[in-house]
Write a protein that holds these residues in place. Structure first.
Motif, short mmCIF file in Angstrom:
data_model
loop_
_atom_site.label_atom_id
_atom_site.label_comp_id
_atom_site.label_asym_id
_atom_site.label_seq_id
_atom_site.Cartn_x
_atom_site.Cartn_y
_atom_site.Cartn_z
N GLU A 47 0.82 -1.21 0.00
CA GLU A 47 0.00 0.00 0.00
C GLU A 47 0.85 1.26 0.00
OE1 GLU A 47 -3.63 -0.15 2.65
OE2 GLU A 47 -2.29 -1.60 3.61
N LEU A 48 2.14 1.10 0.25
CA LEU A 48 3.01 2.26 0.42
C LEU A 48 4.02 2.35 -0.72
CD1 LEU A 48 3.60 1.97 4.27
CD2 LEU A 48 1.87 3.30 3.05
N GLY A 49 3.54 2.16 -1.94
CA GLY A 49 4.40 2.24 -3.11
C GLY A 49 4.43 3.65 -3.68
N LEU A 50 5.54 4.00 -4.28
CA LEU A 50 5.71 5.33 -4.86
C LEU A 50 4.70 5.60 -5.97
CD1 LEU A 50 7.24 7.98 -4.96
CD2 LEU A 50 8.92 6.87 -6.47
N GLY A 51 4.49 4.60 -6.84
CA GLY A 51 3.56 4.80 -7.95
C GLY A 51 2.15 5.11 -7.48
N ALA A 52 1.71 4.40 -6.45
CA ALA A 52 0.35 4.64 -5.92
C ALA A 52 0.24 6.04 -5.33
CB ALA A 52 0.01 3.59 -4.87
N LEU A 53 1.29 6.47 -4.63
CA LEU A 53 1.24 7.81 -4.03
C LEU A 53 1.31 8.91 -5.08
CD1 LEU A 53 3.31 7.67 -0.73
CD2 LEU A 53 0.85 7.65 -1.04
N ILE A 54 2.09 8.70 -6.13
CA ILE A 54 2.10 9.69 -7.22
C ILE A 54 0.72 9.79 -7.83
CG2 ILE A 54 2.98 10.15 -9.55
CD1 ILE A 54 5.73 9.17 -8.53
N GLY A 55 0.05 8.64 -7.99
CA GLY A 55 -1.33 8.66 -8.48
C GLY A 55 -2.26 9.43 -7.58
N ARG A 56 -2.10 9.28 -6.27
CA ARG A 56 -2.92 10.03 -5.31
C ARG A 56 -2.65 11.54 -5.42
NH1 ARG A 56 -6.98 6.80 -4.16
NH2 ARG A 56 -6.35 4.89 -3.12
N ARG A 57 -1.38 11.88 -5.63
CA ARG A 57 -1.04 13.30 -5.81
C ARG A 57 -1.71 13.86 -7.06
NH1 ARG A 57 2.00 16.35 -8.94
NH2 ARG A 57 3.21 14.66 -9.83
N ILE A 58 -1.62 13.13 -8.14
CA ILE A 58 -2.22 13.58 -9.40
C ILE A 58 -3.72 13.76 -9.26
CG2 ILE A 58 -2.70 12.85 -11.77
CD1 ILE A 58 0.18 11.61 -11.74
N CYS A 59 -4.36 12.88 -8.47
CA CYS A 59 -5.81 12.97 -8.25
C CYS A 59 -6.19 14.05 -7.23
CB CYS A 59 -6.35 11.62 -7.76
SG CYS A 59 -6.31 10.35 -9.02
N GLY A 60 -5.21 14.68 -6.61
CA GLY A 60 -5.49 15.72 -5.63
C GLY A 60 -5.90 15.18 -4.28
N GLU A 61 -5.43 13.97 -3.94
CA GLU A 61 -5.83 13.32 -2.69
C GLU A 61 -4.71 13.25 -1.65
OE1 GLU A 61 -9.05 10.23 -4.64
OE2 GLU A 61 -7.04 9.52 -4.23
N LEU A 62 -3.51 13.66 -2.00
CA LEU A 62 -2.36 13.54 -1.10
C LEU A 62 -2.02 14.91 -0.53
CD1 LEU A 62 -0.36 11.49 0.05
CD2 LEU A 62 1.10 11.92 -1.93
N ILE A 63 -2.11 15.02 0.78
CA ILE A 63 -1.99 16.29 1.48
C ILE A 63 -0.74 16.26 2.36
CG2 ILE A 63 -3.20 17.92 2.99
CD1 ILE A 63 -4.81 16.99 0.44
N GLY A 64 -0.10 17.41 2.49
CA GLY A 64 1.07 17.52 3.35
C GLY A 64 0.93 18.64 4.35
N GLY A 65 1.50 18.42 5.52
CA GLY A 65 1.61 19.45 6.54
C GLY A 65 3.05 19.91 6.59
N PHE A 66 3.27 21.20 6.45
CA PHE A 66 4.62 21.76 6.35
C PHE A 66 4.87 22.76 7.47
CE2 PHE A 66 3.41 20.37 2.19
CZ PHE A 66 4.57 19.86 1.61
#
Length: 172
Positions: A47-66
């Protein structure tokens, strides 16, 4: 999703680059290892693969706290969750997944910051609920302190047992 500043030096926003995704992946993998050490093998390595997370970013689902431009926390927000909430009405809730805080930023309020941002986002999307799923234990109590209430249970082969479905009602 727009940037919402939560404190002077903190900001929560969509991840924008593959470099930020790689940082988020490191935070998630370290959090997964900490959970496993506590006896909570909830996130599977696949579940923690780079490709899946890039897909989540592209879909606007990956959020970061900075904080000062450094990634401190990450989460995923979804418009639906057919695995744990198949009966749910689409558009009624936002589903929070994989909230993780970098170990060096643990116990500094990042979980609350991220959940608060998710709640504001959900209201902006006209959703009256913020939902998540969690294995029973310490994290269940943590989310209760953040305003979530248990609303059901479901068996999950992926999680290796029972998962608690939790919900936070939002003021519209």
């Amino acid at each position: 999703m727009k940037l919402i500043k939560s404190q002077d030096s903190r900001a929560v926003r969509l991840l924008q680059t593959d470099g930020e995704v790689i940082e988020a992946l490191q935070v998630l993998r370290c959090a997964s290892q900490r959970m496993r050490r506590m006896g909570v093998p909830y996130w599977q390595p696949r579940e923690l693969g780079l490709g899946a997370l890039i897909g989540r970013r592209i879909c606007g689902e990956l959020i970061g706290g900075f904080e000062n431009s450094k990634l401190c926390a990450t989460m995923q927000l979804h418009l639906h969750d057919t695995e744990f909430w198949p009966e749910a009405i689409r558009g009624d809730a936002i589903y929070l997944h994989k909230l993780a805080v970098a170990e060096r930023h643990a116990r500094q309020g990042w979980g609350d910051t991220m959940v608060s941002w998710a709640a504001v986002f959900a209201v902006r999307e006209s959703c009256s609920r913020l939902r998540l799923d969690v294995v029973p234990g310490a994290l269940e109590r943590y989310y209760e302190l953040l305003g979530f209430q248990p609303v059901g249970e479901v068996r999950s082969a992926r999680a290796g047992g029972t998962v608690i479905k939790m919900e936070r009602l939002l003021k519209m």
